[in-house]
Motif scaffolding. Structure first.
Motif: not given
Ligand code: 5GP
Length: 234
Positions: A94, A100, A129, A175, A196, A199, A215
């Protein structure tokens, strides 16, 4: 090289074996999921666009000395890759607060960070996850200490390389998520790098060019992904 049977079908990709035991074919679908598949949809041509973006990014990272699973793009939706054993740990970087990070820690989206943050998540769909740390990775034998150090080193380097590469396309890398695999005893970069998994915000305006458009029902998803591809291909 000959395509053989389907080995696995995931949320966004299908994997096929080939006549070479070290190589497999990854097929990119248009299916999209978010919030751990609680939200599902289809983005027309997403598979084609992500295959092309991911190929370009992997070619760039390989040229900069990062070992990757990527071999070559075979067609609009197919990519030839090395067959790896995926490390069940997602590595997230990040550069600004979003997603998240904001949800868990209560910060506002877009907040500047004094330094980048590196996170690990346990790759388990049934558990959403969950966020883990290096103690969990060690205690659960998810990866060796040496593998964790290698993944961290590559991830920091990839963040530097991609941030600069994307800044030149007027995109800010907010991120992203990486996955790594084991191949012949070495750790190499795996999976995909695309809107995908990242960001991407327009420098200056903060306009979103990534999966957050899906989303949060922001519309123009295909157009945004296509715009990233046309900049990457320039
Ligand atoms: P966040 O934890 O904020 O949801 O994700 C952080 C970054 O990692 C974002 O750019 C998000 O798209 C990527 N990311 C996190 N987990 C996953 C996942 O399981 N699948 C995909 N495609 N991207 C993920």
């Amino acid at each position: 090289m000959e395509k053989r049977e389907k080995i696995y079908e995931g949320k966004a990709k299908i994997v096929y074996s080939t006549d070479d035991p070290d190589l497999i074919i990854q097929y990119f679908k248009d299916d999209t999921t978010a919030f751990n598949a609680a939200k599902r949809g289809t983005v027309i041509n997403k598979g084609i666009i992500n295959n092309k973006i991911s190929a370009k990014v992997f070619e760039f990272l390989s040229s900069e000395g990062i070992p990757t699973q990527y071999e070559q793009r075979l067609s609009d939706r197919e990519m030839l890759i090395k067959r790896v054993e995926i490390v069940p740990v997602e590595v997230i970087v990040r550069n600004k607060a979003a997603g998240s990070f904001c949800r868990i820690l209560g910060f506002e989206e877009g907040m500047e960070l004094a330094s980048h943050v590196l996170e690990f998540c346990y790759k388990r769909d049934d558990l959403n996850d969950p966020l883990i740390n290096e103690y969990h990775i060690r205690a659960l034998n998810l990866a060796s200490e040496e593998e964790v150090e290698t993944m961290k080193r590559y991830t920091i380097k990839i963040n530097e390389l991609m941030s600069t590469f994307l800044a030149n396309l007027n995109l800010e890398l907010i991120d992203f998520k990486l996955e790594f695999g084991r191949y012949k005893g070495e750790i190499i970069l795996a999976d995909e790098i695309s809107p995908d998994t990242c960001r991407l915000w327009e420098v200056g305006t903060g306009e979103k060019f990534d999966k957050d458009r899906f989303r949060h029902d922001m519309g123009d998803i295909e157009e945004a992904y296509q715009e990233v591809l046309s900049r990457v291909e320039k």
